[in-house]
Design an enzyme around this catalytic site. Structure first.
Site: not given
Length: 312
Positions: A133, A186
């Site tokens: 991530e 994002t």
């Protein structure tokens, strides 16, 4: 170190993070959509991503792809080197707001752990997947990878030390997830967030998180509905999602318990108390976007108690 098999195929589920009021701490696992990850033992000590189907633009370089980065973190902690080939079959599209990078990261470390006869617990696998991530978004967050590995509904209580809590939830709670085919990065969504919030907003948000957790544990749908209000992030991020207000009104009019952003968007989701209502809500949300010529993909799912799993 014991190597049980030379190749393995794993299903890694899509996830919904933030879950309204639970920014960066809550997430849940979907049951019927996700990626597939194949690991194959090879000669030598190199980790190679050899195939990405469904998102061929993702990096193949082992120091950039989230799956290989997560695998490397796991092998480094074991203090060993293995030659591995990684294949990714992406049904969770990058940028969808449904935990695409988490599916790849979680699936990869889960697969390797199974190949090696489970030397690590799920909490360790979350740590390794968080490295993936971090490679994707420069932030090692756990709200997607935790439910992707552990299944169910999870709370990230602490990052230092890492503490993941599995929450109770009603077995007939359904989620409707609609992915409008628009771009919301994002990084752009993150830039919009305020660095400081008002105390009264924080109090409201804390109360809603506590109310949601209580509602889930008691199967109190009215309390769940009342608590699914995000007063901090959603008012800002919803600006990036076209026709958000119209879609929310349509969902609630058909009996949805809630309507919120999935992750950083553009996917949106609703909770319902039955599959019948979920299907009505799915249709209503899709119709809003269709009226504005925005294509969508949508899913109806219970919250899956099982996260990543081996496919035979």
């Amino acid at each position: 170190m014991k190597l049980l098999k030379d190749d393995i195929r794993v299903f890694a589920p899509a996830t919904v993070a933030n879950v309204g009021c639970g920014f960066d701490v809550l997430g849940f696992c979907l049951g019927n959509v996700g990626d597939e990850v194949i690991l194959r033992r090879t000669e030598g000590k190199e980790i190679r991503v050899t195939k990405i189907q469904g998102a061929e633009y993702l990096p193949f370089e082992s120091d950039k792809n989230v799956a290989s980065v997560a695998i490397r973190a796991m092998l480094d902690e074991l203090g060993v080197s293995l030659g591995l080939e990684v294949e990714l079959y992406k049904n969770v599209k990058p940028g969808s707001g449904m935990g695409s990078s988490a599916s790849s990261s979680a699936g990869a470390v889960y697969a390797l752990n199974e190949m090696l006869d489970k030397p690590f617990l799920n909490l360790d696998l979350v740590r390794f997947a968080m490295k993936g991530e971090e490679a994707a978004s420069q932030k090692a967050h756990a709200d997607n990878v935790a439910p992707a590995i552990m299944g169910g509904f999870t709370l990230v209580r602490s990052y230092n030390p890492l503490d993941i809590v599995s929450l109770d939830f009603p077995k007939d709670l359904h989620a409707v997830v609609v992915y409008p085919q628009v771009d919301v990065k994002t990084s752009d969504a993150s830039k919009m967030l305020r660095k400081e919030i008002k105390l009264q907003q924080a109090i409201t948000q804390w109360a809603n998180v506590a109310g949601l957790v209580s509602g889930l544990s008691k199967s109190d749908y009215d309390l769940i509905s009342r608590s699914m209000e995000d007063v901090i992030v959603e008012p800002i991020r919803s600006i990036l999602i076209p026709y958000f207000g119209e879609a929310k009104e349509a969902a609630l009019s058909k009996g949805a318990l809630s309507f919120n952003i999935s992750g950083s968007g553009p996917s949106v989701f609703s909770f319902t108390d039955s599959e019948e209502t979920a299907l009505d809500v799915e249709k209503a949300i899709n119709e809003v976007f269709e009226q504005h010529q925005v294509e969508t993909r949508s899913f109806v799912s219970t919250i899956s108690p099982e996260g990543a799993r081996v496919l035979e």
